[in-house]
Design an enzyme around this catalytic site. Structure first.
Site, PDB file in Angstrom:
ATOM      1  N   LEU A   1       0.852  -1.200   0.000  1.00  0.00           N
ATOM      2  CA  LEU A   1       0.000   0.000   0.000  1.00  0.00           C
ATOM      3  C   LEU A   1       0.881   1.240   0.000  1.00  0.00           C
ATOM      4  O   LEU A   1       1.577   1.527   0.966  1.00  0.00           O
ATOM      5  CB  LEU A   1      -0.920  -0.008   1.219  1.00  0.00           C
ATOM      6  CG  LEU A   1      -1.905   1.160   1.349  1.00  0.00           C
ATOM      7  CD1 LEU A   1      -2.740   1.345   0.091  1.00  0.00           C
ATOM      8  CD2 LEU A   1      -2.803   0.953   2.550  1.00  0.00           C
ATOM      9  N   HIS A   2       0.854   1.977  -1.094  1.00  0.00           N
ATOM     10  CA  HIS A   2       1.672   3.185  -1.256  1.00  0.00           C
ATOM     11  C   HIS A   2       0.837   4.234  -1.974  1.00  0.00           C
ATOM     12  O   HIS A   2      -0.343   4.019  -2.229  1.00  0.00           O
ATOM     13  CB  HIS A   2       2.962   2.866  -2.012  1.00  0.00           C
ATOM     14  CG  HIS A   2       2.708   2.219  -3.342  1.00  0.00           C
ATOM     15  ND1 HIS A   2       2.470   2.935  -4.486  1.00  0.00           N
ATOM     16  CD2 HIS A   2       2.607   0.907  -3.691  1.00  0.00           C
ATOM     17  CE1 HIS A   2       2.260   2.107  -5.485  1.00  0.00           C
ATOM     18  NE2 HIS A   2       2.327   0.875  -5.038  1.00  0.00           N
ATOM     19  N   GLY A   3       1.429   5.336  -2.303  1.00  0.00           N
ATOM     20  CA  GLY A   3       0.702   6.467  -2.877  1.00  0.00           C
ATOM     21  C   GLY A   3      -0.169   6.152  -4.071  1.00  0.00           C
ATOM     22  O   GLY A   3      -1.328   6.560  -4.132  1.00  0.00           O
TER      23      GLY A   3
END
Length: 167
Positions: A15-17
């Protein structure tokens, strides 16, 4: 009924930008499920991931076995989920455990390079085992396995990317 899987993505960054902003706007989930036995045991990573969820979307970190269990449980049919795994092996275990990805296929977002791996494009590196796992998802489960960083990008067929590099 079963859980409404909106996106199934292999991404070593989890889960990242890009996932928290662009993908959630595109597929409108109410839940992000990070499925990883490794991360489930790591309280720091678990905390960071659950805090990275965008407003209005809850993130959970669960084990592979837990994902297979809740997928069959009607209490979780209300989930409109993004499923994230770090590796092709984990996604394959979910498919083998009965999680149905036929409606969405498998998006390979990013797999970080390390020794012994081959770059397929600018963000995906695989070794022989990973290539075989991706082919198995495609061949044995008849899934669309593709590379797509963000929704605006054109999907790239992973089988073509693998073949071009001799896998």
């Amino acid at each position: 009924m079963t859980m409404d899987i909106r996106l199934a993505r292999i991404d070593s960054r989890l889960l990242h930008g890009q996932v928290a902003t662009v993908w959630t706007k595109s597929v409108t989930p109410n839940r992000i499920l990070v499925v990883s036995d490794t991360v489930a045991k790591d309280n720091l990573r678990k905390t960071l991931i659950t805090q990275a969820a965008p407003p209005g979307v809850k993130a959970n970190v669960i084990t592979l076995d837990k994902m297979i269990q809740i997928n069959k449980d009607p209490r979780f049919d209300v989930f409109k989920a993004i499923i994230l795994t770090e590796t092709p092996a984990d996604m394959l275990k979910l498919a083998e455990g009965g999680v149905d990805f036929s409606q969405v296929g498998i998006d390979v977002g990013s797999i970080a390079f390390s020794d012994g791996m081959t770059m397929l494009n600018d963000s995906i590196a695989v070794d022989n085992d990973m290539a075989a796992q991706l082919r198995k998802l495609h061949d044995d489960f008849n899934l669309d396995v593709y590379a797509q960083k963000v929704p605006a990008d054109k999907k790239q067929d992973m089988m073509e990317l693998l073949s071009k590099k001799g896998f």
